[in-house]
Design a protein around this motif. Sequence first.
Motif, PDB file in Angstrom:
ATOM      1  N   GLU A  12       0.823  -1.208   0.000  1.00  0.00           N
ATOM      2  CA  GLU A  12       0.000   0.000   0.000  1.00  0.00           C
ATOM      3  C   GLU A  12       0.861   1.263   0.000  1.00  0.00           C
ATOM      4  O   GLU A  12       0.469   2.291  -0.532  1.00  0.00           O
ATOM      5  CB  GLU A  12      -0.942   0.016   1.208  1.00  0.00           C
ATOM      6  CG  GLU A  12      -2.068  -0.996   1.124  1.00  0.00           C
ATOM      7  CD  GLU A  12      -1.617  -2.436   1.399  1.00  0.00           C
ATOM      8  OE1 GLU A  12      -0.646  -2.644   2.159  1.00  0.00           O
ATOM      9  OE2 GLU A  12      -2.217  -3.354   0.828  1.00  0.00           O
TER      10      GLU A  12
ATOM     11  N   GLN B  56       1.375   2.627  -3.413  1.00  0.00           N
ATOM     12  CA  GLN B  56       0.228   3.150  -4.137  1.00  0.00           C
ATOM     13  C   GLN B  56      -0.439   4.309  -3.422  1.00  0.00           C
ATOM     14  O   GLN B  56      -1.250   5.004  -3.997  1.00  0.00           O
ATOM     15  CB  GLN B  56      -0.794   2.042  -4.357  1.00  0.00           C
ATOM     16  CG  GLN B  56      -0.300   1.028  -5.343  1.00  0.00           C
ATOM     17  CD  GLN B  56      -0.541  -0.391  -4.891  1.00  0.00           C
ATOM     18  OE1 GLN B  56      -1.253  -0.622  -3.938  1.00  0.00           O
ATOM     19  NE2 GLN B  56       0.066  -1.336  -5.564  1.00  0.00           N
ATOM     20  N   GLN B  57      -0.097   4.551  -2.186  1.00  0.00           N
ATOM     21  CA  GLN B  57      -0.808   5.507  -1.353  1.00  0.00           C
ATOM     22  C   GLN B  57      -0.839   6.908  -1.962  1.00  0.00           C
ATOM     23  O   GLN B  57      -1.896   7.475  -2.148  1.00  0.00           O
ATOM     24  CB  GLN B  57      -0.169   5.556   0.028  1.00  0.00           C
ATOM     25  CG  GLN B  57      -0.929   6.429   0.995  1.00  0.00           C
ATOM     26  CD  GLN B  57      -0.344   6.324   2.382  1.00  0.00           C
ATOM     27  OE1 GLN B  57       0.614   5.620   2.618  1.00  0.00           O
ATOM     28  NE2 GLN B  57      -0.925   7.044   3.296  1.00  0.00           N
TER      29      GLN B  57
END
Length: 107
Positions: free
Chosen positions: A94, A97-98
């Motif tokens: 994550e 992609q955050q």
Amino acid sequence: GDDDDDDSAAADEYEHDDNDIRCTTLMNLLDESCDEGLLNSGMLQALAGSRSNARFGWTEGEWTRIANQFFSEWPLPPSWTRNIKKVADMPSQEDLQQFPRRHRYSN
């Protein structure tokens, strides 16, 4: 005249060299961080955030090459994070992609 064309070509070559140096430096930093067991969440978030920021000097294609080389398989090798003491600092998929998700919807 021709002098202007030469100056422009030289500037383009310099910028290309500069981008290559930035990309190589980043790859070396990532490699060293992994070797030392210091790859952390903040580093991945900064990398993900920089992929849409031209001042970091690499293209989306270069970012993809870096991401594929280092982060294509999860979980990451435990040796890459062996010296990270706080659970909150452990990297996750994550983290990669955050920022782009948040950035994309903030237009």
